[in-house]
Scaffold this motif. Structure first.
Motif, mmCIF file in Angstrom:
data_model
loop_
_atom_site.group_PDB
_atom_site.id
_atom_site.type_symbol
_atom_site.label_atom_id
_atom_site.label_comp_id
_atom_site.label_asym_id
_atom_site.label_seq_id
_atom_site.Cartn_x
_atom_site.Cartn_y
_atom_site.Cartn_z
ATOM 1 N N ARG A 261 0.830 -1.208 0.000
ATOM 2 C CA ARG A 261 0.000 0.000 0.000
ATOM 3 C C ARG A 261 0.865 1.259 0.000
ATOM 4 N N ASN A 262 1.888 1.261 0.840
ATOM 5 C CA ASN A 262 2.780 2.417 0.928
ATOM 6 C C ASN A 262 3.508 2.651 -0.397
ATOM 7 N N ARG A 263 3.986 1.583 -0.969
ATOM 8 C CA ARG A 263 4.752 1.681 -2.213
ATOM 9 C C ARG A 263 3.881 2.215 -3.347
ATOM 10 N N GLU A 264 2.688 1.633 -3.487
ATOM 11 C CA GLU A 264 1.807 2.039 -4.579
ATOM 12 C C GLU A 264 1.267 3.454 -4.367
ATOM 13 N N ALA A 265 1.026 3.836 -3.114
ATOM 14 C CA ALA A 265 0.530 5.180 -2.838
ATOM 15 C C ALA A 265 1.546 6.242 -3.232
ATOM 16 N N ASN A 266 2.806 5.885 -3.216
ATOM 17 C CA ASN A 266 3.860 6.824 -3.571
ATOM 18 C C ASN A 266 4.377 6.629 -4.997
ATOM 19 N N GLY A 267 3.668 5.789 -5.744
ATOM 20 C CA GLY A 267 4.025 5.603 -7.146
ATOM 21 C C GLY A 267 5.321 4.860 -7.367
ATOM 22 N N HIS A 268 5.727 4.054 -6.404
ATOM 23 C CA HIS A 268 6.974 3.302 -6.531
ATOM 24 C C HIS A 268 6.681 1.902 -7.064
ATOM 25 N N LYS A 269 7.614 1.359 -7.807
ATOM 26 C CA LYS A 269 7.495 0.014 -8.342
ATOM 27 C C LYS A 269 8.595 -0.861 -7.753
ATOM 28 N N PHE A 270 8.217 -2.074 -7.351
ATOM 29 C CA PHE A 270 9.215 -2.990 -6.797
ATOM 30 C C PHE A 270 10.221 -3.395 -7.873
ATOM 31 N N THR A 271 11.493 -3.373 -7.500
ATOM 32 C CA THR A 271 12.567 -3.794 -8.398
ATOM 33 C C THR A 271 13.487 -4.752 -7.652
ATOM 34 N N PRO A 272 13.691 -5.958 -8.157
ATOM 35 C CA PRO A 272 14.620 -6.878 -7.493
ATOM 36 C C PRO A 272 16.019 -6.272 -7.395
ATOM 37 N N ARG A 273 16.755 -6.664 -6.355
ATOM 38 C CA ARG A 273 18.106 -6.134 -6.161
ATOM 39 C C ARG A 273 19.155 -6.913 -6.941
ATOM 40 N N TRP A 274 19.010 -8.234 -6.988
ATOM 41 C CA TRP A 274 20.100 -9.086 -7.477
ATOM 42 C C TRP A 274 19.822 -9.701 -8.844
ATOM 43 N N PHE A 275 18.618 -9.477 -9.366
ATOM 44 C CA PHE A 275 18.232 -10.054 -10.659
ATOM 45 C C PHE A 275 17.503 -8.997 -11.482
ATOM 46 N N ASP A 276 17.747 -9.009 -12.796
ATOM 47 C CA ASP A 276 17.113 -8.064 -13.710
ATOM 48 C C ASP A 276 16.221 -8.807 -14.697
ATOM 49 N N LEU A 277 15.117 -8.176 -15.076
ATOM 50 C CA LEU A 277 14.260 -8.735 -16.114
ATOM 51 C C LEU A 277 15.016 -8.683 -17.439
ATOM 52 N N SER A 278 15.171 -9.835 -18.070
ATOM 53 C CA SER A 278 16.020 -9.928 -19.261
ATOM 54 C C SER A 278 15.320 -9.477 -20.537
ATOM 55 N N GLY A 279 14.010 -9.492 -20.518
ATOM 56 C CA GLY A 279 13.266 -9.210 -21.747
ATOM 57 C C GLY A 279 12.991 -10.460 -22.557
ATOM 58 N N GLU A 280 13.593 -11.567 -22.165
ATOM 59 C CA GLU A 280 13.395 -12.846 -22.864
ATOM 60 C C GLU A 280 12.138 -13.533 -22.345
ATOM 61 N N ILE A 281 11.339 -14.050 -23.244
ATOM 62 C CA ILE A 281 10.172 -14.863 -22.911
ATOM 63 C C ILE A 281 10.460 -16.286 -23.366
ATOM 64 N N THR A 282 10.474 -17.207 -22.432
ATOM 65 C CA THR A 282 10.784 -18.594 -22.807
ATOM 66 C C THR A 282 9.531 -19.454 -22.685
ATOM 67 N N PRO A 283 9.255 -20.311 -23.677
ATOM 68 C CA PRO A 283 8.087 -21.191 -23.601
ATOM 69 C C PRO A 283 8.374 -22.396 -22.703
ATOM 70 N N THR A 284 7.377 -22.851 -21.980
ATOM 71 C CA THR A 284 7.452 -24.087 -21.204
ATOM 72 C C THR A 284 6.217 -24.908 -21.540
ATOM 73 N N PRO A 285 6.181 -26.193 -21.176
ATOM 74 C CA PRO A 285 4.986 -26.994 -21.459
ATOM 75 C C PRO A 285 3.726 -26.467 -20.778
ATOM 76 N N TRP A 286 3.892 -25.556 -19.785
ATOM 77 C CA TRP A 286 2.733 -25.106 -19.006
ATOM 78 C C TRP A 286 2.524 -23.595 -19.098
ATOM 79 N N GLY A 287 3.162 -22.957 -20.061
ATOM 80 C CA GLY A 287 2.955 -21.531 -20.247
ATOM 81 C C GLY A 287 4.259 -20.790 -20.457
#
Length: 458
Positions: A387-413
């Motif tokens: 609630r606090n984060r969203e009220a201040n317009g902040h977005k959660f960002t992991p510290r040790w891992f970055d979103l790669s932009g890669e989408i990989t298929p799996t048998p379940w999605g």
């Protein structure tokens, strides 16, 4: 001859007898408990018996009758749904470990990856890496549920075969975790996202994740597609786990791969734990047959193009389960106990580490009442932080891992892949070079994974 993507056919090789057993999701003998205490259509599956003792089996297990009634009233409305993060569950079904720590359990037998990196035989290399992936299923047969990590929670491990491991909860809805491990021989990277389907007295678990292993000396990269898992007898009967289906371990560099079939449990436990299959070359010709049980050992043997053992060769044991503690309450291995120990924790442990969770720690000490209260408090803190984060317009960002932009298929999605950003290695190097030799004191570090302020007082 059959390709690596095909199941064995009758008369088509050493493991032809397994062909019919791998096609059904749950061929263990089962019976619907119709009319039993007013519950309709609930399946109770006894892996050690037949259909005749399903009602007797239903009365067994960890639940008292009144607990069964309460749990069923809470859960029956979720039948057919993904319950990964929908419900708040009682601590009676939990073990004193989080999912981030469970991710580290695959590191128990990493000597197999070291052997694979040193191995000159490309097919034995696949066999070693595949056996390493199978070895964790001995730990995964436990019937206790790990705690769901808080968003931003981490787990660090050092002092195990020269390995450094970091995992982080990178998403709350849907629950997702990422992990990275490394030593002189390999790197291990995983983005994990579980998808479930609740069936009343059982739940199907689909591993919508991506696992990559890079062998440094050999210069090859492996990709793992694991089988799904089914947890049986959640409410009625003794809870047990089965993972029937196909595991594929592919050397992305060379095209070699292993295709292994986890047999479903049948009459009186027939086929339970058994794993059979082949290592294929890039032309999909069988080169090694593999056989064993995921709760005991795995072996391999050279084979001909029909999958038959080569004359003059013998089965070679690749992996064998280590000795385990007797009568352990949570069926932990010696390695699993190390995951909760501060002996495997680095200096200046991150305050977000799973070991420091008060609900987990209380359960480890046997205080179920305190564990339940702390679990509820942490869950409310997590909601307050959001609630606090969203009220201040902040977005959660992991510290040790970055979103790669890669989408990989799996048998379940499809899966959004996170990649290790190297910052933890830098962080740990700074800490280790600081000359700090303080002992880790659990009482001196308050658990705090919150990124948008410390909401522990709310």
């Amino acid at each position: 001859m059959r390709s690596g993507d095909e199941k064995p056919t009758e008369g088509g090789g050493f493991f032809a007898a397994i062909s019919s057993s791998v096609r059904s999701w749950g061929s263990a003998m089962q019976k619907s408990v119709n009319g039993l205490m007013g519950y309709e259509g609930l399946e109770v599956i006894n892996p050690e018996g037949s259909t005749e003792d399903a009602e007797a089996e239903a009365q067994r297990g960890r639940w008292k009758q009144e607990d069964r009634d309460g749990y069923w009233k809470m859960m029956h409305k979720y039948i057919g749904a993904d319950v990964t993060s929908l419900v708040t569950l009682p601590v009676i079904i939990f073990e004193p470990m989080t999912m981030l720590q469970r991710m580290a359990e695959i590191l128990e037998y990493t000597h197999l990856l070291d052997l694979a990196d040193e191995c000159e035989d490309p097919y034995m290399r696949v066999a070693y890496v595949s056996s390493w992936a199978i070895s964790v299923y001995f730990a995964y047969q436990r019937t206790w549920k790990p705690f769901n990590p808080i968003l931003g929670e981490t787990y660090e491990m050092v002092n195990h075969n020269g390995i450094t491991f970091i995992s982080e909860q990178i998403s709350h809805h849907p629950p997702m975790s990422a992990g990275h491990a490394e030593n002189e021989h390999f790197t291990y990277d995983i983005t994990s996202k579980l998808k479930t389907k609740f069936l009343g007295n059982s739940v199907e678990v689909y591993p919508v994740g991506r696992t990559r292993v890079t062998l440094k000396k050999a210069g090859v990269v492996f990709d793992l597609v694991p089988p799904p898992t089914k947890v049986n007898n959640l409410i009625f009967g003794r809870t047990w786990v089965d993972s029937p289906g196909e595991m594929i371990m592919t050397n992305l560099t060379t095209g070699d791969k292993a295709v292994l079939y986890f047999q479903p449990c049948g009459w009186f436990g027939a086929g339970r734990y058994e794993v059979d299959g082949y290592v294929y070359n890039a032309s999909e010709e069988p080169k090694l047959l593999m056989t064993g049980k995921w709760n005991e050992s795995m072996s391999c043997q050279p084979c001909d193009l029909e999958g038959e053992p080569l004359p003059g060769t013998e089965l070679k044991e690749i992996w064998k389960v280590a000795a385990t503690p007797a009568n352990d309450k949570y069926q932990y291995t010696h390695f699993a106990h190390k995951l909760n120990s501060f002996e495997t924790a680095p200096k200046k442990l991150l305050a977000s580490d799973s070991r420091l969770r008060p609900d987990r720690y209380a359960l480890e000490k046997g205080d179920m009442s305190k564990s339940g209260a702390e679990k509820s408090r942490l869950e409310e803190q997590q909601r307050a932080e959001k609630r606090n984060r969203e009220a201040n317009g902040h977005k959660f960002t992991p510290r040790w891992f970055d979103l790669s932009g890669e989408i990989t298929p799996t048998p379940w999605g499809d899966l959004e892949v996170y990649e290790y950003n190297g910052k933890y290695t830098e962080h740990r190097a700074v800490v280790d070079s600081s000359g700090c030799h303080e002992e880790v004191d659990i009482n001196s570090i308050a658990f705090n994974p919150w990124q948008y302020g410390n909401v522990s007082a709310e």
